[in-house]
Design a protein around this motif. Structure first.
Motif, PDB file in Angstrom:
ATOM      1  N   SER A 165      47.065   7.724   3.378  1.00  0.00           N
ATOM      2  CA  SER A 165      46.946   8.184   4.712  1.00  0.00           C
ATOM      3  C   SER A 165      48.260   8.753   4.895  1.00  0.00           C
ATOM      4  O   SER A 165      49.213   8.342   4.562  1.00  0.00           O
ATOM      5  CB  SER A 165      46.583   7.195   5.808  1.00  0.00           C
ATOM      6  OG  SER A 165      46.941   7.494   6.984  1.00  0.00           O
TER       7      SER A 165
ATOM      8  N   ARG B 299      48.611   9.933   8.178  1.00  0.00           N
ATOM      9  CA  ARG B 299      48.575   9.993   9.612  1.00  0.00           C
ATOM     10  C   ARG B 299      49.884   9.393  10.274  1.00  0.00           C
ATOM     11  O   ARG B 299      50.293   8.291   9.620  1.00  0.00           O
ATOM     12  CB  ARG B 299      47.232   9.210   9.925  1.00  0.00           C
ATOM     13  CG  ARG B 299      46.993   9.266  11.290  1.00  0.00           C
ATOM     14  CD  ARG B 299      45.589   8.684  11.465  1.00  0.00           C
ATOM     15  NE  ARG B 299      45.734   7.277  11.459  1.00  0.00           N
ATOM     16  CZ  ARG B 299      46.218   6.402  12.544  1.00  0.00           C
ATOM     17  NH1 ARG B 299      46.538   6.919  13.538  1.00  0.00           N
ATOM     18  NH2 ARG B 299      46.301   5.074  12.321  1.00  0.00           N
TER      19      ARG B 299
ATOM     20  N   MET C 142      47.978   2.699   9.091  1.00  0.00           N
ATOM     21  CA  MET C 142      47.987   1.238   9.081  1.00  0.00           C
ATOM     22  C   MET C 142      47.745   0.919   7.483  1.00  0.00           C
ATOM     23  O   MET C 142      48.039  -0.315   6.965  1.00  0.00           O
ATOM     24  CB  MET C 142      46.742   0.789   9.985  1.00  0.00           C
ATOM     25  CG  MET C 142      46.980   0.903  11.303  1.00  0.00           C
ATOM     26  SD  MET C 142      47.947  -0.350  11.927  1.00  0.00           S
ATOM     27  CE  MET C 142      48.169  -0.013  13.670  1.00  0.00           C
ATOM     28  N   SER C 143      47.091   1.869   6.826  1.00  0.00           N
ATOM     29  CA  SER C 143      46.700   1.408   5.467  1.00  0.00           C
ATOM     30  C   SER C 143      47.889   1.245   4.665  1.00  0.00           C
ATOM     31  O   SER C 143      47.586   0.607   3.780  1.00  0.00           O
ATOM     32  CB  SER C 143      45.746   2.554   4.771  1.00  0.00           C
ATOM     33  OG  SER C 143      46.152   3.786   4.982  1.00  0.00           O
TER      34      SER C 143
ATOM     35  N   TYR D 210      37.733   7.765   6.641  1.00  0.00           N
ATOM     36  CA  TYR D 210      37.657   8.677   7.829  1.00  0.00           C
ATOM     37  C   TYR D 210      36.360   9.204   7.996  1.00  0.00           C
ATOM     38  O   TYR D 210      35.914   9.919   6.844  1.00  0.00           O
ATOM     39  CB  TYR D 210      38.648   9.728   7.752  1.00  0.00           C
ATOM     40  CG  TYR D 210      40.128   9.288   7.673  1.00  0.00           C
ATOM     41  CD1 TYR D 210      40.528   8.240   8.273  1.00  0.00           C
ATOM     42  CD2 TYR D 210      41.132  10.205   7.425  1.00  0.00           C
ATOM     43  CE1 TYR D 210      41.891   7.873   8.499  1.00  0.00           C
ATOM     44  CE2 TYR D 210      42.412   9.994   7.377  1.00  0.00           C
ATOM     45  CZ  TYR D 210      42.703   8.677   7.903  1.00  0.00           C
ATOM     46  OH  TYR D 210      44.311   8.529   8.144  1.00  0.00           O
ATOM     47  N   ASN D 211      35.495   8.977   9.030  1.00  0.00           N
ATOM     48  CA  ASN D 211      34.535   9.491   9.051  1.00  0.00           C
ATOM     49  C   ASN D 211      33.256   9.249   7.599  1.00  0.00           C
ATOM     50  O   ASN D 211      32.733  10.027   7.410  1.00  0.00           O
ATOM     51  CB  ASN D 211      34.272  10.892   9.578  1.00  0.00           C
ATOM     52  CG  ASN D 211      34.812  11.169  10.807  1.00  0.00           C
ATOM     53  OD1 ASN D 211      34.837  10.454  11.682  1.00  0.00           O
ATOM     54  ND2 ASN D 211      35.881  11.976  11.046  1.00  0.00           N
TER      55      ASN D 211
HETATM   56  C1  LIG Z   1      39.742  10.692  11.276  1.00  0.00           C
HETATM   57  C2  LIG Z   1      39.460   9.543  11.545  1.00  0.00           C
HETATM   58  C3  LIG Z   1      38.256   8.986  11.051  1.00  0.00           C
HETATM   59  C4  LIG Z   1      37.874   7.465  11.126  1.00  0.00           C
HETATM   60  N1  LIG Z   1      36.705   7.332  10.564  1.00  0.00           N
HETATM   61  C5  LIG Z   1      36.305   6.009  10.579  1.00  0.00           C
HETATM   62  C6  LIG Z   1      35.384   5.435   9.938  1.00  0.00           C
HETATM   63  O1  LIG Z   1      34.625   6.188   9.524  1.00  0.00           O
HETATM   64  N2  LIG Z   1      35.246   4.254   9.704  1.00  0.00           N
HETATM   65  C7  LIG Z   1      36.096   3.308  10.304  1.00  0.00           C
HETATM   66  O2  LIG Z   1      35.948   2.218   9.851  1.00  0.00           O
HETATM   67  N3  LIG Z   1      37.222   3.598  10.690  1.00  0.00           N
HETATM   68  C8  LIG Z   1      37.679   4.972  10.865  1.00  0.00           C
HETATM   69  N4  LIG Z   1      38.885   5.436  11.328  1.00  0.00           N
HETATM   70  C9  LIG Z   1      39.776   4.535  11.795  1.00  0.00           C
HETATM   71  C10 LIG Z   1      40.717   4.048  10.658  1.00  0.00           C
HETATM   72  O3  LIG Z   1      40.177   2.738  10.215  1.00  0.00           O
HETATM   73  C11 LIG Z   1      41.996   3.506  10.917  1.00  0.00           C
HETATM   74  O4  LIG Z   1      42.608   4.535  11.491  1.00  0.00           O
HETATM   75  C12 LIG Z   1      42.690   2.546  10.016  1.00  0.00           C
HETATM   76  O5  LIG Z   1      43.925   2.296  10.636  1.00  0.00           O
HETATM   77  C13 LIG Z   1      43.142   3.017   8.678  1.00  0.00           C
HETATM   78  O6  LIG Z   1      43.530   4.540   8.619  1.00  0.00           O
HETATM   79  P1  LIG Z   1      45.151   4.814   8.726  1.00  0.00           P
HETATM   80  O7  LIG Z   1      46.039   4.292   7.468  1.00  0.00           O
HETATM   81  O8  LIG Z   1      45.306   6.424   8.752  1.00  0.00           O
HETATM   82  O9  LIG Z   1      45.967   4.149   9.894  1.00  0.00           O
HETATM   83  C14 LIG Z   1      38.946   6.812  11.276  1.00  0.00           C
HETATM   84  C15 LIG Z   1      40.318   7.329  11.658  1.00  0.00           C
HETATM   85  C16 LIG Z   1      40.676   8.461  11.758  1.00  0.00           C
HETATM   86  C17 LIG Z   1      41.965   9.075  12.196  1.00  0.00           C
END
Ligand SMILES: Cc1cc2nc3c(=O)[nH]c(=O)nc-3n(C[C@H](O)[C@H](O)[C@H](O)COP(=O)(O)O)c2cc1C
Length: 182
Positions: free
Chosen positions: A10, A12, A16-17, A83-84
């Motif tokens: 990530s 972003r 969190m990951s 993501y999606n």
């Molecule tokens: C563009 C986008 C799409 C996402 N789509 C999903 C999804 O399809 N399923 C899901 O469980 N979480 C989804 N999330 C939430 C992520 O699970 C969440 O941001 C989590 O903290 C892991 O991502 P990170 O490491 O970027 O924070 C999405 C987040 C973003 C930014």
């Protein structure tokens, strides 16, 4: 001793990951005395690649570094959010920017979501991409749901015994594959 590289996917702000990537680094040190490096895609800040490394005249330094890391690793652990329903563009950019680095490379996947389902859908697309590249996919996954509640910022799991038990499942397989392909 095997050389393991962790990829934190990530890029972003407020991600969190990365907590899970830090957890695995600690887990490998604590349980296997392995000092795993982390390829942090946020830190690497790769540009959007318009070609694979081997065809680039002036490849970005970050891509060269990643290529070397993966080539030298006996095994790779990819920590990815969903993501999606798929995996992040930054990870796709990096995977497709390489090629032979993935061939017969043992790869384990840890998926992370803030929701309740542990990013299970990402396994289909990421697993398929790695299969196309002829990586050796560990047939067992590590899934994190509600990451914001289950890991601290520095990668400490809220329930260490469950996290360590689940981590042992994929790390055992990754290290086995890493040993037989070394
Ligand atoms: C563009 C986008 C799409 C996402 N789509 C999903 C999804 O399809 N399923 C899901 O469980 N979480 C989804 N999330 C939430 C992520 O699970 C969440 O941001 C989590 O903290 C892991 O991502 P990170 O490491 O970027 O924070 C999405 C987040 C973003 C930014």
């Amino acid at each position: 001793m095997q050389k393991i590289t962790i990829i934190s996917s990530s890029v972003r702000q407020g991600r969190m990951s990365n907590r899970v990537a830090l957890y695995f680094k600690n887990y490998l040190k604590e349980n296997h005395q392995i000092n795993a490096g982390i390829i942090d895609l946020q830190e690497m800040s790769l540009p959007l690649l318009n070609e694979r490394l081997k065809y680039l005249e002036n490849p970005p330094t970050a891509l060269l570094r990643i290529s070397e890391e993966i080539k030298n690793a006996d095994g790779v652990l990819i920590v990815t959010p969903e993501y999606n329903g798929g995996y992040p563009a930054a990870l796709k950019n990096m995977i497709d920017g390489l090629g032979e680095e993935w061939y017969r490379k043992p790869v384990a996947i840890a998926t992370v979501s803030s929701g309740a389902f542990g990013a299970s859908q990402v396994l289909t697309s990421l697993g398929f991409t790695l299969w196309k590249l002829k990586a050796l996919l560990v047939p067992s996954f590590f899934q994190v749901a509600k990451v914001q509640e289950s890991f601290t910022e520095h990668g400490s799991p809220v329930d260490k015994s469950i996290s360590d038990k689940n981590a042992a499942n994929i790390i055992k397989e990754l290290l086995w594959l890493a040993t037989i392909t070394k």
